[in-house]
Design an enzyme around this catalytic site. Structure first.
Site, mmCIF file in Angstrom:
data_model
loop_
_atom_site.group_PDB
_atom_site.id
_atom_site.type_symbol
_atom_site.label_atom_id
_atom_site.label_comp_id
_atom_site.label_asym_id
_atom_site.label_seq_id
_atom_site.Cartn_x
_atom_site.Cartn_y
_atom_site.Cartn_z
ATOM 1 N N HIS A 18 -8.092 -39.839 -0.812
ATOM 2 C CA HIS A 18 -8.081 -38.945 -1.977
ATOM 3 C C HIS A 18 -9.059 -39.534 -2.979
ATOM 4 O O HIS A 18 -8.858 -40.678 -3.417
ATOM 5 C CB HIS A 18 -6.679 -38.880 -2.594
ATOM 6 C CG HIS A 18 -5.633 -38.411 -1.621
ATOM 7 N ND1 HIS A 18 -5.184 -37.109 -1.596
ATOM 8 C CD2 HIS A 18 -4.968 -39.066 -0.630
ATOM 9 C CE1 HIS A 18 -4.266 -36.980 -0.634
ATOM 10 N NE2 HIS A 18 -4.117 -38.152 -0.032
ATOM 11 N N HIS A 196 -0.662 -33.029 4.839
ATOM 12 C CA HIS A 196 0.231 -34.187 4.820
ATOM 13 C C HIS A 196 1.577 -33.711 5.361
ATOM 14 O O HIS A 196 2.109 -32.684 4.910
ATOM 15 C CB HIS A 196 0.445 -34.682 3.391
ATOM 16 C CG HIS A 196 -0.705 -35.460 2.824
ATOM 17 N ND1 HIS A 196 -1.983 -34.988 2.779
ATOM 18 C CD2 HIS A 196 -0.740 -36.708 2.272
ATOM 19 C CE1 HIS A 196 -2.766 -35.906 2.220
ATOM 20 N NE2 HIS A 196 -2.041 -36.955 1.903
ATOM 21 N N GLU A 199 5.352 -37.860 5.982
ATOM 22 C CA GLU A 199 5.172 -39.113 5.232
ATOM 23 C C GLU A 199 6.557 -39.520 4.703
ATOM 24 O O GLU A 199 7.098 -40.539 5.099
ATOM 25 C CB GLU A 199 4.174 -38.897 4.080
ATOM 26 C CG GLU A 199 3.902 -40.153 3.251
ATOM 27 C CD GLU A 199 2.984 -39.902 2.052
ATOM 28 O OE1 GLU A 199 2.813 -38.726 1.666
ATOM 29 O OE2 GLU A 199 2.455 -40.885 1.495
ATOM 30 N N ASP A 278 -5.130 -43.953 -0.909
ATOM 31 C CA ASP A 278 -5.449 -44.128 -2.335
ATOM 32 C C ASP A 278 -5.751 -45.606 -2.569
ATOM 33 O O ASP A 278 -4.919 -46.337 -3.126
ATOM 34 C CB ASP A 278 -4.252 -43.681 -3.195
ATOM 35 C CG ASP A 278 -3.891 -42.226 -2.925
ATOM 36 O OD1 ASP A 278 -4.598 -41.341 -3.412
ATOM 37 O OD2 ASP A 278 -2.895 -41.999 -2.185
HETATM 38 N N1 ADE Z 1 -1.807 -37.491 -3.089
HETATM 39 C C1 ADE Z 1 -2.477 -38.638 -3.129
HETATM 40 N N2 ADE Z 1 -1.958 -39.513 -2.256
HETATM 41 C C2 ADE Z 1 -0.939 -38.893 -1.631
HETATM 42 C C3 ADE Z 1 -0.019 -39.257 -0.625
HETATM 43 N N3 ADE Z 1 -0.021 -40.464 -0.048
HETATM 44 N N4 ADE Z 1 0.899 -38.345 -0.242
HETATM 45 C C4 ADE Z 1 0.936 -37.149 -0.806
HETATM 46 N N5 ADE Z 1 0.092 -36.758 -1.755
HETATM 47 C C5 ADE Z 1 -0.842 -37.613 -2.165
HETATM 48 ZN ZN ZN Z 2 -2.759 -38.854 1.359
#
Ligand code: ADE
Ligand code: ZN
Length: 333
Positions: A18, A196, A199, A278
């Site tokens: 991101h 995504h 997670e 990130d």
């Molecule tokens: N936005 C930025 N990083 C993220 C993540 N790991 N999961 C979901 N949304 C995100």
């Molecule tokens: Zn992500």
């Protein structure tokens, strides 16, 4: 050569980054000053000290707060150039980069400002660092589908500047099925689709992302391992998973890296890739993520190969990258 040097030289593709998550505290502070935005942290050290998260939402709260310093085209350019400089230094040859327009347009920053800054950095990075890249527009899943539809409308004048759509932000209680129509429209426009899933959310969300959003890759996908039928399908169809080890650790998605599901994913024959998510918030870019798992050279080669195979770049570029990777594997061990 030792493992650290092997990882440094390994040609890599990054498919889950991101751009707003690459905003290092130093740049955040500098942009806050440049733009007259006040932050509640008195220093870079205080900011870094706040990067202790118990879950995804903890992180997202700070992530959205941090992006308030991004106001002008030059800010988005500086942000992306800093990422490309770092990526090039780690031998990332190709990057597919998420951006979160609703995190900016919702604060009154026009789409044109962010897309122009990011695109200009992409062109300069290709020239200066020989790093190719594409953008993937992510919809924020804590907002509703109508907001995602408006965002897609707003982005369409720049349709040639991004290659796909994704789905990110708070996962729990926000299943992929809520975004079925906007994904169908995006796919109808010839855009790639990723999301995504798995997670923090259950394996069922991974299934929905595949069946309802018809995504080509799953971002994270850890929880798919809870469902044997799903594992078999992901293996059979070779659906790429963009896995982010340090992110998983920092967001308490896994208790420690010794038990990271990546090992099982490789054992099950899944097309896993390694990515940084990130990096400014989670303590590492591509190399640190690869090093964190203490993998064999063979596994690292497989992961790097999967990264290029799962990329949305053209076949000729893919082959060129894979040949360079094979040559490295033969010479580098
Ligand atoms: N936005 C930025 N990083 C993220 C993540 N790991 N999961 C979901 N949304 C995100
Ligand atoms: Zn992500």
């Amino acid at each position: 050569m030792d493992d650290r040097r092997f990882i440094e030289g390994l040609p890599k593709a990054e498919l889950h980054i991101h751009i707003e998550g690459s905003l290092e505290p130093e740049l955040m502070m500098a942009l806050a000053q440049r733009n007259g935005v006040s932050l509640r942290f008195p220093s870079i050290e205080a900011l870094r000290a706040a990067y202790r998260f118990s879950n995804l939402q903890d992180f997202l709260d700070l992530y959205y707060e941090g992006m308030r310093v991004l106001l002008h085209e030059q800010d988005f350019y500086d942000l992306a150039m800093a990422y490309f400089r770092k990526a090039a230094s780690q031998n990332v040859r190709h990057a597919e980069i998420f951006f979160d327009p609703q995190g900016h347009t919702g604060r009154g920053v026009p789409f044109r400002i962010l897309i122009d800054g990011l695109s200009r950095a992409q062109a300069d990075a290709e020239r200066q660092f020989d790093v190719s890249s594409s953008l993937i527009l992510c919809f924020l899943r804590h907002l509703d589908e109508a907001d995602a539809e408006r965002t897609l409308d707003e982005a369409l004048p720049w349709r040639d500047r991004f290659i796909g759509v994704g789905l990110d932000s708070s996962e729990k209680g926000r299943p992929p099925r809520l975004f079925e129509r906007v994904f169908a429209r995006a796919r109808g426009l010839g855009l790639h689709a990723v999301a995504h899933a798995g997670e923090e959310g259950p394996a069922e969300y991974v299934r929905e992302a595949l069946d309802l959003l018809k995504v080509e890759r799953i971002d994270h996908g850890n929880r798919a391992l809870d469902d044997t039928g799903l594992i078999a399908r992901i293996a059979r169809e070779q659906i790429p998973l963009t896995v982010c080890p340090l992110s998983n650790l920092r967001l308490c998605v896994v208790p420690d890296l010794e038990d990271h599901p990546l090992r099982r994913m490789l054992d099950e024959g899944l097309m896993a890739t390694i990515n940084s998510d990130d990096p400014a918030y989670f303590g590492g870019y591509m190399n640190e993520n690869l090093a964190a798992l203490r993998l064999s050279r063979g596994d690292m080669m497989t992961l790097a190969r999967n990264g290029f195979r799962a990329a949305f770049c053209d076949e000729a570029s893919k082959q060129r990258h894979l040949e360079a990777l094979n040559a490295y594997g033969l010479s580098g061990t």
